[in-house]
Design a protein around this motif. Structure first.
Motif, PDB file in Angstrom:
ATOM      1  N   SER A 134       0.751  -1.063  -0.080  1.00  0.00           N
ATOM      2  CA  SER A 134       0.170  -0.129  -0.032  1.00  0.00           C
ATOM      3  C   SER A 134       0.849   1.354  -0.072  1.00  0.00           C
ATOM      4  O   SER A 134       0.412   2.287  -0.870  1.00  0.00           O
ATOM      5  CB  SER A 134      -0.897   0.024   1.178  1.00  0.00           C
ATOM      6  OG  SER A 134      -0.420   0.329   2.533  1.00  0.00           O
ATOM      7  N   ARG A 135       2.020   1.370   0.620  1.00  0.00           N
ATOM      8  CA  ARG A 135       2.810   2.376   0.641  1.00  0.00           C
ATOM      9  C   ARG A 135       3.671   2.500  -0.713  1.00  0.00           C
ATOM     10  O   ARG A 135       3.678   3.682  -1.218  1.00  0.00           O
ATOM     11  CB  ARG A 135       4.013   2.156   1.883  1.00  0.00           C
ATOM     12  CG  ARG A 135       3.463   2.465   3.124  1.00  0.00           C
ATOM     13  CD  ARG A 135       4.321   2.140   4.246  1.00  0.00           C
ATOM     14  NE  ARG A 135       3.865   2.382   5.507  1.00  0.00           N
ATOM     15  CZ  ARG A 135       4.599   2.139   6.591  1.00  0.00           C
ATOM     16  NH1 ARG A 135       5.702   1.650   6.490  1.00  0.00           N
ATOM     17  NH2 ARG A 135       4.001   2.535   7.646  1.00  0.00           N
TER      18      ARG A 135
ATOM     19  N   GLU B  29       2.073   1.846  -3.458  1.00  0.00           N
ATOM     20  CA  GLU B  29       1.099   2.186  -4.534  1.00  0.00           C
ATOM     21  C   GLU B  29       0.764   3.670  -4.039  1.00  0.00           C
ATOM     22  O   GLU B  29       0.313   4.517  -4.926  1.00  0.00           O
ATOM     23  CB  GLU B  29      -0.266   1.321  -4.118  1.00  0.00           C
ATOM     24  CG  GLU B  29      -0.223   0.150  -4.821  1.00  0.00           C
ATOM     25  CD  GLU B  29       0.073  -0.034  -6.406  1.00  0.00           C
ATOM     26  OE1 GLU B  29      -0.224   0.940  -7.087  1.00  0.00           O
ATOM     27  OE2 GLU B  29       0.685  -0.940  -6.740  1.00  0.00           O
ATOM     28  N   SER B  30       0.813   4.090  -2.884  1.00  0.00           N
ATOM     29  CA  SER B  30       0.667   5.649  -2.645  1.00  0.00           C
ATOM     30  C   SER B  30       1.660   6.476  -3.200  1.00  0.00           C
ATOM     31  O   SER B  30       1.514   7.553  -3.491  1.00  0.00           O
ATOM     32  CB  SER B  30       0.585   5.767  -1.281  1.00  0.00           C
ATOM     33  OG  SER B  30       1.929   5.474  -0.431  1.00  0.00           O
ATOM     34  N   LEU B  31       2.928   5.925  -3.515  1.00  0.00           N
ATOM     35  CA  LEU B  31       4.115   6.618  -4.228  1.00  0.00           C
ATOM     36  C   LEU B  31       4.108   6.815  -5.715  1.00  0.00           C
ATOM     37  O   LEU B  31       4.558   7.548  -6.251  1.00  0.00           O
ATOM     38  CB  LEU B  31       5.283   6.263  -3.767  1.00  0.00           C
ATOM     39  CG  LEU B  31       5.595   6.052  -2.511  1.00  0.00           C
ATOM     40  CD1 LEU B  31       6.853   5.388  -1.825  1.00  0.00           C
ATOM     41  CD2 LEU B  31       5.659   7.673  -1.827  1.00  0.00           C
ATOM     42  N   ARG B  32       3.013   5.910  -6.115  1.00  0.00           N
ATOM     43  CA  ARG B  32       3.134   5.763  -7.650  1.00  0.00           C
ATOM     44  C   ARG B  32       2.154   6.915  -8.282  1.00  0.00           C
ATOM     45  O   ARG B  32       1.313   7.539  -8.152  1.00  0.00           O
ATOM     46  CB  ARG B  32       2.678   4.459  -8.204  1.00  0.00           C
ATOM     47  CG  ARG B  32       3.386   3.305  -7.733  1.00  0.00           C
ATOM     48  CD  ARG B  32       2.881   1.918  -8.200  1.00  0.00           C
ATOM     49  NE  ARG B  32       3.086   1.751  -9.730  1.00  0.00           N
ATOM     50  CZ  ARG B  32       2.487   0.677 -10.382  1.00  0.00           C
ATOM     51  NH1 ARG B  32       1.383  -0.021  -9.831  1.00  0.00           N
ATOM     52  NH2 ARG B  32       2.554   0.437 -11.508  1.00  0.00           N
TER      53      ARG B  32
END
Length: 85
Positions: free
Chosen positions: A79-80, A82-85
């Motif tokens: 999830s981390r 994905e949050s940076l993408r």
């Protein structure tokens, strides 16, 4: 699990992992972050699938427990990423 480590630990990258590293090395600086995050997203996705399947249907109870516990942290990392993408 540590007792198994010396017997099963890899000292070299497998073909797929070596190819991924080679592709990353070839990326120009301005595209590196995107390429790295894409690789991490794919890798975490594969790890979640593998751990989920073993936690559900594995034969060794100790490893099933390990897979289940580890899955929590891998999903958090996923999830981390994905949050940076």
């Amino acid at each position: 699990l540590l007792a198994f480590a010396p017997k099963y630990a890899q000292t070299t990258l497998s073909g797929d992992h070596a190819a991924s590293l080679d592709r990353l090395k070839a990326v120009k600086a301005e595209g590196f972050d995107r390429a790295f995050l894409d690789l991490q997203a794919r890798s975490h996705g594969r790890s979640v699938k593998l751990l989920s399947e073993y936690a559900r249907a594995g034969r060794d109870e100790m490893l099933k427990s390990y897979a289940s516990e580890t899955l929590t942290f891998v999903k958090l990392h996923q999830s981390r990423v994905e949050s940076l993408r």
